[in-house]
Write a protein that holds these residues in place. Structure first.
Motif, PDB file in Angstrom:
ATOM      1  N   MET A   1       0.871  -1.121   0.140  1.00 39.62           N
ATOM      2  CA  MET A   1       0.062   0.071  -0.061  1.00 39.62           C
ATOM      3  C   MET A   1       0.980   1.252  -0.020  1.00 39.62           C
ATOM      4  SD  MET A   1      -2.595   1.295   2.891  1.00 39.62           S
ATOM      5  CE  MET A   1      -1.398   1.662   4.161  1.00 39.62           C
ATOM      6  N   ALA A   2       0.449   2.297  -0.511  1.00 41.97           N
ATOM      7  CA  ALA A   2       1.147   3.580  -0.665  1.00 41.97           C
ATOM      8  C   ALA A   2       0.262   4.584  -0.422  1.00 41.97           C
ATOM      9  CB  ALA A   2       1.919   3.509  -1.815  1.00 41.97           C
ATOM     10  N   SER A   3       0.403   5.670   0.164  1.00 45.94           N
ATOM     11  CA  SER A   3      -0.454   6.721   0.500  1.00 45.94           C
ATOM     12  C   SER A   3      -0.275   7.779  -0.756  1.00 45.94           C
ATOM     13  CB  SER A   3      -0.041   7.534   1.702  1.00 45.94           C
ATOM     14  OG  SER A   3       1.301   8.213   1.743  1.00 45.94           O
ATOM     15  N   LYS A   4      -1.175   8.823  -0.760  1.00 46.44           N
ATOM     16  CA  LYS A   4      -0.984   9.990  -1.599  1.00 46.44           C
ATOM     17  C   LYS A   4       0.325  10.729  -1.494  1.00 46.44           C
ATOM     18  CE  LYS A   4      -3.311  14.419  -2.083  1.00 46.44           C
ATOM     19  NZ  LYS A   4      -4.482  15.396  -1.797  1.00 46.44           N
ATOM     20  N   ILE A   5       0.845  10.974  -0.197  1.00 50.48           N
ATOM     21  CA  ILE A   5       2.073  11.689  -0.239  1.00 50.48           C
ATOM     22  C   ILE A   5       3.225  10.696  -0.554  1.00 50.48           C
ATOM     23  CG2 ILE A   5       3.840  12.435   1.667  1.00 50.48           C
ATOM     24  CD1 ILE A   5       1.456  13.005   3.331  1.00 50.48           C
ATOM     25  N   ASP A   6       3.066   9.477  -0.426  1.00 53.05           N
ATOM     26  CA  ASP A   6       4.313   8.580  -0.714  1.00 53.05           C
ATOM     27  C   ASP A   6       4.530   8.648  -2.409  1.00 53.05           C
ATOM     28  OD1 ASP A   6       3.104   5.981   1.469  1.00 53.05           O
ATOM     29  OD2 ASP A   6       4.676   7.526   1.560  1.00 53.05           O
ATOM     30  N   LEU A   7       3.178   8.486  -3.006  1.00 51.17           N
ATOM     31  CA  LEU A   7       3.341   8.579  -4.632  1.00 51.17           C
ATOM     32  C   LEU A   7       3.553  10.134  -5.341  1.00 51.17           C
ATOM     33  CD1 LEU A   7       0.757   5.776  -5.742  1.00 51.17           C
ATOM     34  CD2 LEU A   7       3.413   5.811  -5.457  1.00 51.17           C
ATOM     35  N   PHE A   8       2.946  10.895  -4.540  1.00 49.30           N
ATOM     36  CA  PHE A   8       2.937  12.232  -5.563  1.00 49.30           C
ATOM     37  C   PHE A   8       3.524  13.479  -4.907  1.00 49.30           C
ATOM     38  CE2 PHE A   8      -1.267  10.086  -6.681  1.00 49.30           C
ATOM     39  CZ  PHE A   8      -0.840   9.518  -7.651  1.00 49.30           C
ATOM     40  N   GLU A   9       3.740  13.420  -3.594  1.00 46.35           N
ATOM     41  CA  GLU A   9       4.125  14.693  -3.219  1.00 46.35           C
ATOM     42  C   GLU A   9       5.493  15.009  -3.564  1.00 46.35           C
ATOM     43  OE1 GLU A   9       4.033  17.157   1.220  1.00 46.35           O
ATOM     44  OE2 GLU A   9       3.940  14.938   1.171  1.00 46.35           O
ATOM     45  N   ASN A  10       5.845  16.454  -3.830  1.00 50.74           N
ATOM     46  CA  ASN A  10       7.235  16.720  -4.188  1.00 50.74           C
ATOM     47  C   ASN A  10       7.966  15.798  -5.147  1.00 50.74           C
ATOM     48  OD1 ASN A  10       6.955  18.787  -2.337  1.00 50.74           O
ATOM     49  ND2 ASN A  10       7.618  17.565  -0.589  1.00 50.74           N
ATOM     50  N   ALA A  11       7.214  15.113  -5.936  1.00 51.35           N
ATOM     51  CA  ALA A  11       7.786  14.121  -7.042  1.00 51.35           C
ATOM     52  C   ALA A  11       8.380  15.139  -8.058  1.00 51.35           C
ATOM     53  CB  ALA A  11       6.666  13.395  -7.654  1.00 51.35           C
ATOM     54  N   GLY A  12       8.193  16.268  -8.557  1.00 50.73           N
ATOM     55  CA  GLY A  12       8.878  17.149  -9.437  1.00 50.73           C
ATOM     56  C   GLY A  12      10.132  17.702  -8.961  1.00 50.73           C
ATOM     57  N   ASN A  13      10.315  17.665  -7.751  1.00 45.90           N
ATOM     58  CA  ASN A  13      11.566  17.967  -7.296  1.00 45.90           C
ATOM     59  C   ASN A  13      12.680  17.209  -7.253  1.00 45.90           C
ATOM     60  OD1 ASN A  13      10.463  20.762  -6.948  1.00 45.90           O
ATOM     61  ND2 ASN A  13       9.575  20.074  -4.986  1.00 45.90           N
ATOM     62  N   LYS A  14      12.274  15.900  -7.217  1.00 45.02           N
ATOM     63  CA  LYS A  14      13.303  14.862  -7.049  1.00 45.02           C
ATOM     64  C   LYS A  14      14.248  14.611  -8.541  1.00 45.02           C
ATOM     65  CE  LYS A  14      11.050  12.453  -3.381  1.00 45.02           C
ATOM     66  NZ  LYS A  14      10.233  11.297  -3.143  1.00 45.02           N
ATOM     67  N   ARG A  71      -3.286  11.104 -10.807  1.00 45.16           N
ATOM     68  CA  ARG A  71      -2.307  12.132 -10.039  1.00 45.16           C
ATOM     69  C   ARG A  71      -2.934  13.615 -10.384  1.00 45.16           C
ATOM     70  NH1 ARG A  71       3.058  13.681  -9.222  1.00 45.16           N
ATOM     71  NH2 ARG A  71       3.532  15.731  -9.825  1.00 45.16           N
ATOM     72  N   VAL A  72      -3.620  13.810 -11.418  1.00 42.35           N
ATOM     73  CA  VAL A  72      -4.116  15.190 -11.485  1.00 42.35           C
ATOM     74  C   VAL A  72      -5.595  15.341 -10.622  1.00 42.35           C
ATOM     75  CG1 VAL A  72      -5.718  16.652 -12.960  1.00 42.35           C
ATOM     76  CG2 VAL A  72      -3.493  15.705 -13.811  1.00 42.35           C
ATOM     77  N   ILE A  73      -6.033  14.238 -10.291  1.00 39.49           N
ATOM     78  CA  ILE A  73      -7.304  14.084  -9.450  1.00 39.49           C
ATOM     79  C   ILE A  73      -6.651  14.273  -8.095  1.00 39.49           C
ATOM     80  CG2 ILE A  73      -9.138  12.801  -8.318  1.00 39.49           C
ATOM     81  CD1 ILE A  73      -9.524  11.567 -11.308  1.00 39.49           C
ATOM     82  N   ALA A  74      -5.656  13.680  -7.444  1.00 39.17           N
ATOM     83  CA  ALA A  74      -4.711  13.529  -6.335  1.00 39.17           C
ATOM     84  C   ALA A  74      -4.522  15.191  -6.103  1.00 39.17           C
ATOM     85  CB  ALA A  74      -3.848  12.741  -6.315  1.00 39.17           C
ATOM     86  N   LEU A  75      -4.112  16.033  -6.938  1.00 37.94           N
ATOM     87  CA  LEU A  75      -3.553  17.180  -6.449  1.00 37.94           C
ATOM     88  C   LEU A  75      -4.696  18.178  -6.566  1.00 37.94           C
ATOM     89  CD1 LEU A  75      -0.366  17.061  -8.850  1.00 37.94           C
ATOM     90  CD2 LEU A  75      -0.608  16.874  -6.288  1.00 37.94           C
ATOM     91  N   THR A  76      -5.772  17.803  -7.095  1.00 38.35           N
ATOM     92  CA  THR A  76      -6.936  18.761  -7.140  1.00 38.35           C
ATOM     93  C   THR A  76      -7.887  18.528  -6.086  1.00 38.35           C
ATOM     94  OG1 THR A  76      -6.699  18.796  -9.724  1.00 38.35           O
ATOM     95  CG2 THR A  76      -8.876  19.541  -8.763  1.00 38.35           C
ATOM     96  N   THR A  77      -8.344  17.256  -5.843  1.00 37.04           N
ATOM     97  CA  THR A  77      -9.395  17.092  -4.797  1.00 37.04           C
ATOM     98  C   THR A  77      -9.252  17.538  -3.269  1.00 37.04           C
ATOM     99  OG1 THR A  77     -10.806  15.275  -4.029  1.00 37.04           O
ATOM    100  CG2 THR A  77      -8.713  14.563  -4.532  1.00 37.04           C
TER     101      THR A  77
END
Length: 765
Positions: A1-14, A71-77
């Motif tokens: 299992m992975a959470s929203k933060i695990d998958l999406f948060e700050n991905a663009g900065n890595k 991902r778009v939904i995760a960052l929007t909802t």
């Protein structure tokens, strides 16, 4: 299992994340492609922007943006967003998500969106475990799958979700995605000056074949291997040669799983390309299957089906060609056997098409749903076993004994008489037989009434059911009607856009001939019986709605008066439209009102006074009885416009002339073999003949006369003559040539006709 933060948060900065991951859109404005789903004003776009999602399933090939949309939904909802990968997780992880979602909802009133990637990987029991929580609102489900959800996802989940199918991206979409990556200074290569040898960038797009992930991975490899060390200083010029581009992206493996959903999609596309007569598409899908290692015997099996389902009788040789290729392939094998595959596929794709063999399934449906208990009509049964006792096979007409090896008789069970299963196509072999099939069908239906073939369940001398059947089927009525139709139409010149009105259309003998002659026109028709209407409508249901004839069940008078006053017809035709002369007096003026400028009326009408009479069948040896019959017939066929049988051909001419029409007439004597029963003789002698003898005050020994007639004609086939007149009428000589006018001796009749016409008109007003 992975959470929203695990998958999406700050991905663009890595910086160590793959380019494809870094470049995932963060909002809908950055999302490229799938305009049919997330374009401006689309349902899903509105739902995401309003944060009012219901359960949805994304379905499409890899690299089309399913997870990106999540991902778009995760960052929007504003809802909590959780993810599960069905490949890595099971019911245990799902239970934890259920517990957390229930807690969030009860304590904080916060909804949970659960994204399950590769949802089709879960088995039925795992998907069933999710269903109650989707149903009660604990979760809003977002599923992603590369397989058809209608086959691979629990039907209950599918029924509670909106399905969005994502398509492979267009080259223009891939170009935009690549350019975004080259220009983005934060996540892509905008900090460098990247250029390409001519055709190198286009090669990456072409080989990616609609997969954004594949393109970005190739672009990343091409850029980062084109410098000695990556990352170089900002502003470094990076040149990507065509060779580097080709090395960075290899030809994609064909997306084809012989056990999966795409297997069925490709074979479906192959057959539909054959059906659509597109040889290029046919070869493309065939090549795709061959390249993926599809079983050639499976391909040939499907082509054999197509040869009869899609080509059918338009080209009866198709099945022969494909079977020959399949047999040759069995001896040759691969790789040379590809010629046989190509030969068969190209033949099917380029030959004419017809799907009329599907008519069998209509017949099977009828067997199951309508009349499963119908017996074989008596005359079609095998007579070798019990013909003496039950007359099985009695009355069968041997077609080879007749002209053109055909005669009208019943072949369907009585309850299905008039049922149409097969409608010939207009192409190839079927086009050659179409007219004959339809003409035979129409003549046959006119010649045989629907109740003319009752089931004969018992045997006894003089079985009336058998006699009733025999009296009708042994007649040559079908041939007579076909002749009449030909005479009626031969002299009429049709324009393809003509409007035609058919009075007394029966089962459609005249209607369909008019319909065939006026493909850009229109046909209106009137019938007197519901079964005639049902038959025509059944036949017409196979036609495009806009081209169908308009058919009405009502009297000719009501039909004509009910038509749009502005609707006129170039041709008004009918067969035996008038039961008696008074019908002609009332109907003809209404028909003339509907006649267009330059239009023609054409009617085929049996004139009783000109046909066979009972006296014709007694010779001089029966002079007493013959004279008595002749005396009665003087009364029965006396010139009388009010009776059923006392009017003449010239009376119809006089009626037309009274209405200022110019007439042309042709008459013929039609002969048929008719089976007369003793019961018929009794009915005639006790009816019209008896009334005539009373009128003339003649005493007749009726039993003796009946016996005399019976000896000559009862219960046997006799030649019966019908006098038929074809009347064509128009408003001017240019409409009707070779006109016929009544002579002076008919002036008194003219006056009577004129008086009746005025009376009829006054009554109609």
């Amino acid at each position: 299992m992975a959470s929203k933060i695990d998958l999406f948060e700050n991905a663009g900065n890595k910086a160590d994340q793959p380019l494809a991951y870094r470049m995932r859109p963060r909002n809908l404005d950055e999302y490229v492609g799938q305009e049919h789903i997330v374009g401006e004003g689309r349902l899903l776009r509105r739902a995401i922007q309003a944060d009012r999602l219901s359960s949805i399933i994304f379905y499409g090939p890899p690299g089309t943006g399913k997870t990106t949309l999540a991902r778009v939904i995760a960052l929007t909802t504003k809802s909590h967003f959780s993810t599960i990968n069905a490949v890595l997780s099971g019911v245990g992880e799902l239970r934890k998500e259920i517990t957390n979602a229930k807690e969030r909802l009860s304590l904080y009133g916060k909804k949970t969106i659960l994204f399950i990637d590769e949802v089709h990987r879960w088995n039925k029991s795992q998907q069933d475990a999710l269903l109650p929580w989707v149903e009660n609102g604990t979760f809003i489900l977002i599923g992603a799958t590369t397989e058809n959800p209608f086959f691979e996802v629990n039907a209950a989940l599918v029924s509670r979700s909106r399905i969005f199918q994502l398509k492979s991206l267009q080259d223009s979409d891939l170009k935009r995605i690549g350019e975004q990556a080259l220009l983005d200074k934060e996540r892509g290569y905008g900090a460098f000056e990247v250029s390409f040898e001519e055709g190198a960038f286009e090669h990456l797009i072409k080989v990616a074949k609609g997969d954004a992930r594949s393109l970005l991975n190739a672009l990343e490899l091409a850029v980062e291997t084109s410098v000695a060390k990556f990352p170089p200083p900002q502003g470094t010029k990076i040149f990507i040669s065509k060779d580097a581009a080709e090395q960075s992206i290899q030809q994609k493996a064909v997306l084809y799983d012989k056990e999966g959903d795409y297997h069925f999609d490709v074979i479906s596309a192959f057959i539909k390309s054959i059906r659509g007569s597109d040889p290029d598409a046919t070869l493309y899908w065939l090549a795709k299957m061959i390249d993926a290692g599809e079983d050639p015997h499976f391909i040939f099996r499907r082509m054999l089906i197509s040869a009869t389902e899609d080509v059918g009788l338009a080209d009866p040789q198709a099945i022969v060609i494909v079977e020959a290729d399949a047999d040759a392939f069995g001896r040759i094998g691969m790789p040379e056997g590809r010629f046989q595959l190509s030969h068969a596929a190209l033949y099917l794709a380029t030959c004419l098409k017809s799907n009329t063999t599907l008519a069998l399934f209509d017949a099977i449906k009828t067997i199951k749903e309508e009349k499963a208990t119908d017996e074989v009509p008596n005359h079609l049964r095998d007579k070798s076993r019990d013909s003496k006792e039950f007359q099985h096979g009695e009355g069968y007409l041997y077609p080879h004994a007749y002209k053109d090896h055909w005669i009208a008789q019943q072949y369907l069970p009585s309850s299905l008489q008039g049922k149409v299963f097969y409608t010939p196509g207009n192409l190839g072999y079927e086009a050659k037989v179409r007219e004959r099939v339809l003409s035979h069908r129409e003549a046959q239906l006119e010649a045989v009434e629907t109740d003319a073939f009752p089931e004969n369940l018992t045997f006894s001398p003089g079985d009336k059911s058998r006699e009733k059947w025999l009296s009708r089927t042994t007649s040559e009525r079908g041939t007579l009607i076909e002749t009449t139709k030909n005479l009626l139409f031969d002299s009429l010149h049709f324009v393809r856009s003509d409007r035609v009105l058919v009075l007394g259309a029966g089962h459609g003998l005249l209607l369909w001939e008019a319909f065939r002659k006026t493909p850009e026109g229109i046909v209106y028709a009137q019938v007197q019986k519901k079964e005639q209407l049902d038959h025509i409508n059944h036949y017409a249901s196979t036609l495009d709605e806009i081209t169908r004839p308009y058919v009405s069940l009502e009297s000719p008078h009501n039909f004509l008066t009910g038509l749009d006053p502005n609707l006129k017809f170039e041709k008004i035709i009918g067969r035996n439209t008038f039961n008696k002369f008074e019908d002609a007096v009332s109907i003809l003026p209404l028909a003339i009102e509907k006649l267009a400028e330059g239009g023609v009326l054409s009617f085929a009408q049996v004139v009783p006074s000109g046909g066979s009479k009972l006296s014709d069948f007694l010779d001089e040896t029966e002079s007493l009885f013959r004279n008595q019959l002749l005396q009665a017939e003087e009364v029965i066929y006396e010139r009388n416009l009010s009776g059923l049988s006392g009017w003449r051909e010239e009376d119809l001419i006089a009626l037309c002339t009274t209405h200022h029409l110019i007439c042309r007439t042709r008459s013929l004597q039609q002969k048929e073999m008719r089976h007369v029963l003793r019961a018929d003789l009794i009915r005639w002698l006790q009816g019209s003949y008896a009334h005539a003898w009373i009128k003339k005050d003649i005493d007749v020994d009726l039993p003796a006369l009946l016996n005399a007639l019976s000896n000559h004609i009862a219960d046997q086939n006799i030649e019966w003559v019908h006098h038929v007149v074809i009347i064509e009428a128009g408003r001017s000589p240019k409409d009707i040539k070779n006109t016929s006018l009544p002579d002076e001796k008919n002036q008194e009749v003219w006056k009577e006709v004129h008086n009746k016409t005025k009376l009829s008109t006054k009554t109609a007003d």
